[in-house]
Design an enzyme around this catalytic site. Structure first.
Site, PDB file in Angstrom:
ATOM      1  N   ARG A 223      -4.719   0.969  -7.745  1.00 51.78           N
ATOM      2  CA  ARG A 223      -3.440   0.425  -7.250  1.00 51.78           C
ATOM      3  C   ARG A 223      -3.542  -1.092  -7.282  1.00 51.78           C
ATOM      4  O   ARG A 223      -4.191  -1.694  -6.437  1.00 51.78           O
ATOM      5  CB  ARG A 223      -3.150   0.913  -5.833  1.00 51.78           C
ATOM      6  CG  ARG A 223      -2.842   2.415  -5.721  1.00 51.78           C
ATOM      7  CD  ARG A 223      -4.052   3.194  -5.343  1.00 51.78           C
ATOM      8  NE  ARG A 223      -3.877   4.643  -5.344  1.00 51.78           N
ATOM      9  CZ  ARG A 223      -3.793   5.381  -4.242  1.00 51.78           C
ATOM     10  NH1 ARG A 223      -3.835   4.808  -3.058  1.00 51.78           N
ATOM     11  NH2 ARG A 223      -3.695   6.686  -4.330  1.00 51.78           N
TER      12      ARG A 223
ATOM     13  N   THR B 145      -5.878  18.989  -2.156  1.00 52.19           N
ATOM     14  CA  THR B 145      -5.384  18.000  -3.120  1.00 52.19           C
ATOM     15  C   THR B 145      -6.367  17.890  -4.279  1.00 52.19           C
ATOM     16  O   THR B 145      -7.554  17.624  -4.074  1.00 52.19           O
ATOM     17  CB  THR B 145      -5.187  16.637  -2.426  1.00 52.19           C
ATOM     18  OG1 THR B 145      -4.244  16.823  -1.363  1.00 52.19           O
ATOM     19  CG2 THR B 145      -4.655  15.593  -3.386  1.00 52.19           C
TER      20      THR B 145
ATOM     21  N   TYR C 148       0.849  -1.210   0.000  1.00 50.80           N
ATOM     22  CA  TYR C 148       0.000   0.000   0.000  1.00 50.80           C
ATOM     23  C   TYR C 148       0.875   1.247   0.000  1.00 50.80           C
ATOM     24  O   TYR C 148       0.668   2.183  -0.773  1.00 50.80           O
ATOM     25  CB  TYR C 148      -0.962   0.019   1.198  1.00 50.80           C
ATOM     26  CG  TYR C 148      -1.556   1.402   1.394  1.00 50.80           C
ATOM     27  CD1 TYR C 148      -2.493   1.909   0.496  1.00 50.80           C
ATOM     28  CD2 TYR C 148      -1.124   2.231   2.434  1.00 50.80           C
ATOM     29  CE1 TYR C 148      -2.997   3.207   0.634  1.00 50.80           C
ATOM     30  CE2 TYR C 148      -1.618   3.517   2.579  1.00 50.80           C
ATOM     31  CZ  TYR C 148      -2.554   3.998   1.680  1.00 50.80           C
ATOM     32  OH  TYR C 148      -3.026   5.282   1.808  1.00 50.80           O
TER      33      TYR C 148
ATOM     34  N   SER D 149      -2.416  14.746   6.821  1.00 48.69           N
ATOM     35  CA  SER D 149      -3.460  14.289   5.887  1.00 48.69           C
ATOM     36  C   SER D 149      -4.848  14.342   6.509  1.00 48.69           C
ATOM     37  O   SER D 149      -5.015  14.108   7.710  1.00 48.69           O
ATOM     38  CB  SER D 149      -3.159  12.844   5.463  1.00 48.69           C
ATOM     39  OG  SER D 149      -4.250  12.286   4.771  1.00 48.69           O
TER      40      SER D 149
ATOM     41  N   HIS E 228       0.874  12.761  -6.966  1.00 51.42           N
ATOM     42  CA  HIS E 228       0.477  11.887  -5.857  1.00 51.42           C
ATOM     43  C   HIS E 228       1.439  10.695  -5.739  1.00 51.42           C
ATOM     44  O   HIS E 228       1.055   9.586  -5.382  1.00 51.42           O
ATOM     45  CB  HIS E 228      -0.954  11.398  -6.085  1.00 51.42           C
ATOM     46  CG  HIS E 228      -1.786  11.255  -4.835  1.00 51.42           C
ATOM     47  ND1 HIS E 228      -2.788  12.134  -4.505  1.00 51.42           N
ATOM     48  CD2 HIS E 228      -1.784  10.328  -3.847  1.00 51.42           C
ATOM     49  CE1 HIS E 228      -3.369  11.745  -3.378  1.00 51.42           C
ATOM     50  NE2 HIS E 228      -2.769  10.657  -2.950  1.00 51.42           N
TER      51      HIS E 228
HETATM   52  C1  FNR Z   1       0.156   9.717  -0.281  1.00 50.33           C
HETATM   53  N1  FNR Z   1      -0.166  10.970  -0.777  1.00 50.33           N
HETATM   54  C2  FNR Z   1      -1.227  11.658  -0.245  1.00 50.33           C
HETATM   55  N2  FNR Z   1      -1.513  12.910  -0.684  1.00 50.33           N
HETATM   56  C3  FNR Z   1      -2.530  13.616  -0.139  1.00 50.33           C
HETATM   57  O1  FNR Z   1      -2.770  14.736  -0.558  1.00 50.33           O
HETATM   58  N3  FNR Z   1      -3.278  13.065   0.865  1.00 50.33           N
HETATM   59  C4  FNR Z   1      -3.051  11.832   1.350  1.00 50.33           C
HETATM   60  O2  FNR Z   1      -3.727  11.367   2.254  1.00 50.33           O
HETATM   61  C5  FNR Z   1      -2.016  11.067   0.761  1.00 50.33           C
HETATM   62  N4  FNR Z   1      -1.773   9.799   1.166  1.00 50.33           N
HETATM   63  C6  FNR Z   1      -0.676   9.133   0.693  1.00 50.33           C
HETATM   64  C7  FNR Z   1      -0.370   7.882   1.213  1.00 50.33           C
HETATM   65  C8  FNR Z   1       0.782   7.222   0.792  1.00 50.33           C
HETATM   66  C9  FNR Z   1       1.129   5.890   1.373  1.00 50.33           C
HETATM   67  C10 FNR Z   1       1.637   7.823  -0.174  1.00 50.33           C
HETATM   68  C11 FNR Z   1       2.906   7.149  -0.626  1.00 50.33           C
HETATM   69  C12 FNR Z   1       1.319   9.046  -0.704  1.00 50.33           C
HETATM   70  C13 FNR Z   1       0.725  11.621  -1.779  1.00 50.33           C
HETATM   71  C14 FNR Z   1       1.873  12.374  -1.087  1.00 50.33           C
HETATM   72  O3  FNR Z   1       1.400  13.530  -0.442  1.00 50.33           O
HETATM   73  C15 FNR Z   1       2.954  12.820  -2.081  1.00 50.33           C
HETATM   74  O4  FNR Z   1       2.357  13.514  -3.154  1.00 50.33           O
HETATM   75  C16 FNR Z   1       3.785  11.665  -2.619  1.00 50.33           C
HETATM   76  O5  FNR Z   1       3.997  10.694  -1.634  1.00 50.33           O
HETATM   77  C17 FNR Z   1       5.112  12.171  -3.125  1.00 50.33           C
HETATM   78  O6  FNR Z   1       5.849  11.151  -3.677  1.00 50.33           O
HETATM   79  P1  FNR Z   1       6.990  10.314  -2.901  1.00 50.33           P
HETATM   80  O7  FNR Z   1       7.834  11.294  -2.119  1.00 50.33           O
HETATM   81  O8  FNR Z   1       6.290   9.328  -2.044  1.00 50.33           O
HETATM   82  O9  FNR Z   1       7.718   9.686  -4.039  1.00 50.33           O
HETATM   83  C1  LAC Z   2      -3.444   7.454  -1.056  1.00 48.99           C
HETATM   84  C2  LAC Z   2      -4.530   8.367  -0.640  1.00 48.99           C
HETATM   85  C3  LAC Z   2      -5.496   7.865   0.264  1.00 48.99           C
HETATM   86  O1  LAC Z   2      -2.626   7.906  -1.866  1.00 48.99           O
HETATM   87  O2  LAC Z   2      -4.232   9.675  -0.671  1.00 48.99           O
HETATM   88  O3  LAC Z   2      -3.422   6.280  -0.635  1.00 48.99           O
END
Ligand code: FNR
Ligand code: LAC
Length: 373
Positions: A179, A170, A39, A121, A270
């Protein structure tokens, strides 16, 4: 379903033996169950964008300058006026208690100790008030605007009341990306993992999933596919906080965000979890910077794993970067100490890279600092 194979954090010696943030991922992978690791790690569909974000960094090289006095390297900056000790902020990531029982609380404490800003978040596993209570550094709140706008309005007001300094809207998630690792794992949130910002609010409780990823069904009930640009005007009318629009890739959208009154934009896909085949963020950055034309701050996230990546993003016009997975891996490896280790390794790499590149300050990094291979 358990989230971790063991309860104890990695020892200080194990954290100290990590040379880079990828080493933390290796520890995290050993400690988490496969479904939880997937995940966090995974991207949408063929994961082309997940991989592409990294590849975009590999395609850009740095042109060092020689014989510059690099005895002092200054990496302090500001984000929307808030001082941060380095141009690296903590991206919002969901469900951090799946990585470590201290979840977002550990992340907030570590970000504060690193002298940087954390974006919490909407779907955090501690409430935004609990996070604010322990935070020692500045916080922004990431908002998913929901079909029932009164829920989002309440969240915005709660964030403002709790001392968050900006709302990060976002905009790349009208629906969850596919996914496929989660589908294969039939990924469901483990027992005890709850979205603490919504405790007691029955209207956002999960719908019954129809096979596939139960998690995807759960998260989708929070998202509003009807959202358009006027949501920003609406949000501005509900809060005094500046609005950071996260999830911009095209210059056209960057211009619309500025026009709608955004205070900053985050070039983000994201972390490759939404639209697969989306343009990598480093490739998208120059168009966004051009469209924004200095009117608002531009940040970037997606695939930042090295100090040299940070130099590249700044050279192409980002004011700062955010990191998602490196923080999650640090958290899973060692709780607060692991997140601190992740942030400090990035800081040390940035300082070293600037030293070797002949760039003693962030201002000295410009378009001429990089070249495409
Ligand atoms: C995210 N991201 C994300 N973005 C957001 O706006 N709200 C959220 O709840 C989440 N949740 C989330 C969960 C997980 C497990 C990941 C990996 C990412 C996206 C996050 O803010 C960001 O854009 C990316 O993670 C950036 O990329 P890297 O640094 O993981 O490569
Ligand atoms: C995610 C969401 C929930 O990337 O933002 O898993």
């Amino acid at each position: 379903m358990a989230t971790r194979k063991t309860k104890r954090s990695a020892t200080p010696a194990a954290l100290a033996a990590c040379a880079c943030v990828q080493d933390l991922e290796a520890i995290a992978k050993r400690r988490l169950t496969k479904a939880v690791y997937d995940y966090f790690a995974g991207g949408a569909e063929d994961e082309r964008t997940l991989i592409g974000n990294r590849e975009a960094f590999h395609k850009v090289f740095i042109r060092p300058r020689a014989l510059v006095d690099v005895s002092r390297i200054d990496i302090a900056t500001t984000a929307l006026g808030t001082p941060i000790t380095m141009p690296v902020m903590v991206a919002p990531t969901a469900y951090q208690r799946m990585a470590h029982r201290d979840g977002e609380l550990a992340t907030a404490r570590a970000a504060g100790e690193a002298g940087t800003l954390m974006v919490a978040s909407t779907i955090a596993t501690y409430s935004l008030e609990e996070i604010a209570k322990v935070a020692t550094g500045p916080l922004w709140f990431q908002l998913y605007v929901q079909p029932d706008r009164s829920i989002s309005r309440d969240l915005a007001r709660r964030a403002e009341a709790a001392g968050y300094r900006a709302l990060c809207l976002t905009v790349d998630t009208p629906q969850l990306g596919q996914r496929e690792r989660d589908v294969h794992n039939q990924f469901a949130l483990p027992p005890g993992i709850r979205m603490m910002n919504f405790e007691g609010n029955r209207s956002v409780m999960p719908r019954t999933p129809a096979g596939g990823s139960a998690f995807a069904a759960y998260a989708s009930s929070l998202l509003d596919p009807t959202l358009t640009w006027d949501a920003i005007a609406w949000l501005r009318s509900e809060t005094k906080l500046p609005i950071v629009v996260k999830g911009i890739i095209s210059g056209e959208d960057a211009a619309l965000a500025v026009q709608a009154g955004a205070a900053a934009v985050v070039v983000s896909n994201h972390g490759g979890r939404q639209l697969d085949a989306c343009e990598p963020t480093l490739a998208a950055l120059p168009n966004v910077v051009e469209a924004v034309a200095g009117r608002v701050e531009v940040y970037l996230d997606g695939g930042v794993r090295r100090g040299t990546d940070i130099i590249k993003a700044i050279a192409l016009g980002a004011r700062a970067v955010l990191v998602g997975r490196p923080v999650v891996w640090g958290l899973a490896a060692g709780g607060k100490a692991g997140v601190q280790r992740a942030l400090e390794m990035l800081r040390a790499e940035l300082v070293l890279a600037m030293t070797l590149a002949g760039c003693p300050s962030l201002r000295s990094i410009g378009p001429g600092t990089v070249v495409r291979a």
